[in-house]
Design a protein around this motif. Structure first.
Motif, PDB file in Angstrom:
ATOM      1  N   ILE A 128       9.738   9.048  -1.252  1.00 32.98           N
ATOM      2  CA  ILE A 128      11.012   8.881  -0.550  1.00 32.98           C
ATOM      3  C   ILE A 128      11.731  10.225  -0.546  1.00 32.98           C
ATOM      4  CG2 ILE A 128      13.194   7.629  -0.466  1.00 32.98           C
ATOM      5  CD1 ILE A 128      11.819   5.459  -2.213  1.00 32.98           C
ATOM      6  N   SER A 129      12.127  10.674   0.645  1.00 31.18           N
ATOM      7  CA  SER A 129      12.845  11.943   0.718  1.00 31.18           C
ATOM      8  C   SER A 129      13.991  11.864   1.715  1.00 31.18           C
ATOM      9  CB  SER A 129      11.892  13.084   1.109  1.00 31.18           C
ATOM     10  OG  SER A 129      11.371  12.881   2.403  1.00 31.18           O
ATOM     11  N   GLN A 130      15.053  12.583   1.410  1.00 32.18           N
ATOM     12  CA  GLN A 130      16.220  12.736   2.280  1.00 32.18           C
ATOM     13  C   GLN A 130      16.719  11.394   2.818  1.00 32.18           C
ATOM     14  OE1 GLN A 130      14.528  15.421   5.130  1.00 32.18           O
ATOM     15  NE2 GLN A 130      15.117  17.219   3.946  1.00 32.18           N
ATOM     16  N   SER A 131      16.893  10.429   1.929  1.00 34.15           N
ATOM     17  CA  SER A 131      17.328   9.092   2.333  1.00 34.15           C
ATOM     18  C   SER A 131      18.423   8.591   1.403  1.00 34.15           C
ATOM     19  CB  SER A 131      16.135   8.134   2.333  1.00 34.15           C
ATOM     20  OG  SER A 131      15.182   8.543   3.302  1.00 34.15           O
ATOM     21  N   SER A 132      19.177   7.579   1.866  1.00 35.28           N
ATOM     22  CA  SER A 132      20.278   7.053   1.056  1.00 35.28           C
ATOM     23  C   SER A 132      20.150   5.553   0.879  1.00 35.28           C
ATOM     24  CB  SER A 132      21.623   7.395   1.697  1.00 35.28           C
ATOM     25  OG  SER A 132      21.761   6.746   2.944  1.00 35.28           O
TER      26      SER A 132
ATOM     27  N   SER B 221       0.842  -1.181   0.000  1.00 35.18           N
ATOM     28  CA  SER B 221       0.000   0.000   0.000  1.00 35.18           C
ATOM     29  C   SER B 221       0.885   1.241   0.000  1.00 35.18           C
ATOM     30  CB  SER B 221      -0.921  -0.032   1.220  1.00 35.18           C
ATOM     31  OG  SER B 221      -1.930   0.938   1.096  1.00 35.18           O
ATOM     32  N   ARG B 222       0.419   2.325   0.567  1.00 37.13           N
ATOM     33  CA  ARG B 222       1.176   3.574   0.572  1.00 37.13           C
ATOM     34  C   ARG B 222       2.395   3.470   1.476  1.00 37.13           C
ATOM     35  NH1 ARG B 222      -4.228   7.247   1.025  1.00 37.13           N
ATOM     36  NH2 ARG B 222      -4.866   6.841  -1.107  1.00 37.13           N
ATOM     37  N   LEU B 223       3.498   4.022   0.987  1.00 33.77           N
ATOM     38  CA  LEU B 223       4.745   3.994   1.746  1.00 33.77           C
ATOM     39  C   LEU B 223       5.422   5.357   1.642  1.00 33.77           C
ATOM     40  CD1 LEU B 223       6.935   2.438   3.351  1.00 33.77           C
ATOM     41  CD2 LEU B 223       7.892   1.736   1.148  1.00 33.77           C
ATOM     42  N   ALA B 224       5.734   5.936   2.803  1.00 32.65           N
ATOM     43  CA  ALA B 224       6.477   7.188   2.860  1.00 32.65           C
ATOM     44  C   ALA B 224       7.762   6.946   3.649  1.00 32.65           C
ATOM     45  CB  ALA B 224       5.650   8.277   3.528  1.00 32.65           C
ATOM     46  N   ILE B 225       8.907   7.222   3.013  1.00 35.99           N
ATOM     47  CA  ILE B 225      10.225   7.096   3.632  1.00 35.99           C
ATOM     48  C   ILE B 225      10.772   8.514   3.744  1.00 35.99           C
ATOM     49  CG2 ILE B 225      12.543   6.139   3.387  1.00 35.99           C
ATOM     50  CD1 ILE B 225      10.510   3.930   3.511  1.00 35.99           C
ATOM     51  N   GLU B 226      11.137   8.948   4.954  1.00 39.40           N
ATOM     52  CA  GLU B 226      11.536  10.343   5.097  1.00 39.40           C
ATOM     53  C   GLU B 226      12.570  10.543   6.198  1.00 39.40           C
ATOM     54  OE1 GLU B 226       7.532  11.702   5.641  1.00 39.40           O
ATOM     55  OE2 GLU B 226       7.591  11.395   7.807  1.00 39.40           O
ATOM     56  N   ASN B 227      13.192  11.705   6.179  1.00 37.04           N
ATOM     57  CA  ASN B 227      14.095  12.172   7.243  1.00 37.04           C
ATOM     58  C   ASN B 227      15.253  11.231   7.546  1.00 37.04           C
ATOM     59  OD1 ASN B 227      12.463  14.439   7.541  1.00 37.04           O
ATOM     60  ND2 ASN B 227      11.155  13.396   9.015  1.00 37.04           N
ATOM     61  N   GLU B 228      16.182  11.164   6.605  1.00 36.78           N
ATOM     62  CA  GLU B 228      17.458  10.478   6.853  1.00 36.78           C
ATOM     63  C   GLU B 228      17.361   8.975   7.068  1.00 36.78           C
ATOM     64  OE1 GLU B 228      20.201  12.277   6.393  1.00 36.78           O
ATOM     65  OE2 GLU B 228      18.995  14.085   6.158  1.00 36.78           O
ATOM     66  N   CYS B 229      16.531   8.292   6.337  1.00 38.97           N
ATOM     67  CA  CYS B 229      16.534   6.824   6.390  1.00 38.97           C
ATOM     68  C   CYS B 229      17.738   6.314   5.600  1.00 38.97           C
ATOM     69  CB  CYS B 229      15.250   6.249   5.817  1.00 38.97           C
ATOM     70  SG  CYS B 229      13.821   6.462   6.911  1.00 38.97           S
TER      71      CYS B 229
END
Length: 188
Positions: free
Chosen positions: A140-144, A98-106
């Motif tokens: 996906i934001s701010q992740s590596s 389903s919906r997935l949000a990856i954020e803040n330095e993952c």
């Protein structure tokens, strides 16, 4: 919040393993956690779907923030007499439906999917496998993402398999948005 999941395993023969470290069957938020060397293992895969997630399996909306996924593994060994393809197999760190949000330095580092003689399609994602079951999104934001990989072994047929770091599939309604991310050394 603030949890550590290390060296856990989901798996068996002829079953549907989901989430080596954690399985989330409803909406969830994961913050400031570590998922290290968790495994999702299945032997004799034959026609299963939506299995995997070495670190986390998400069945519904999931938000992950400031969390690391290191050295998690999804490993599937096929049935030599398989009568049907498996699909949606993978997600070394995360598999979601389903919906997935990856954020803040993952951080996603060294997660793997190994498919050995598994007739499969729409599978992979060394770090993330995201399946579209409805009108969903992957943000996906701010992740590596570094050194994640998908490994295919044996001589079985594979179709629409890939994504050393991320594999998103199924239909046209799943949107993918990435902002301020780094992807390095991921392999398929």
């Amino acid at each position: 919040s603030n949890c550590t999941f290390t060296a856990n395993t989901a798996g068996s023969k002829f079953n549907y393993p989901r989430g080596g470290g954690l399985r989330v069957d409803h909406y969830g938020t994961i913050t400031d956690c570590e998922f290290t060397e968790n495994r999702c293992v299945l032997e004799f895969a034959n026609g299963q779907s939506s299995i995997g997630g070495g670190g986390v399996f998400g069945n519904y909306d999931l938000t992950i923030s400031n969390t690391s996924f290191t050295g998690n593994l999804v490993e599937f060994t096929g049935d030599p007499n398989a009568s049907s393809d498996s699909y949606a197999v993978g997600g070394g760190a995360i598999s979601c439906r389903s919906r997935l949000a990856i954020e803040n330095e993952c951080v996603f580092d060294g997660n793997r999917v190994v498919l050995s003689n598994v007739p499969t399609q729409r599978s992979g994602g060394g770090a993330i496998l995201c399946r579209d079951d409805s009108s969903d999104y992957l943000n996906i934001s701010q992740s590596s993402f570094s050194n994640n990989e998908v490994i295919l072994e044996g001589d079985r047929a594979y179709s629409a398999v890939g994504g050393g770091a991320i594999h998103r599939y199924f239909g046209n309604s799943l949107s993918l948005q990435m902002t301020d991310c780094t992807l390095t050394g991921n392999r398929f």
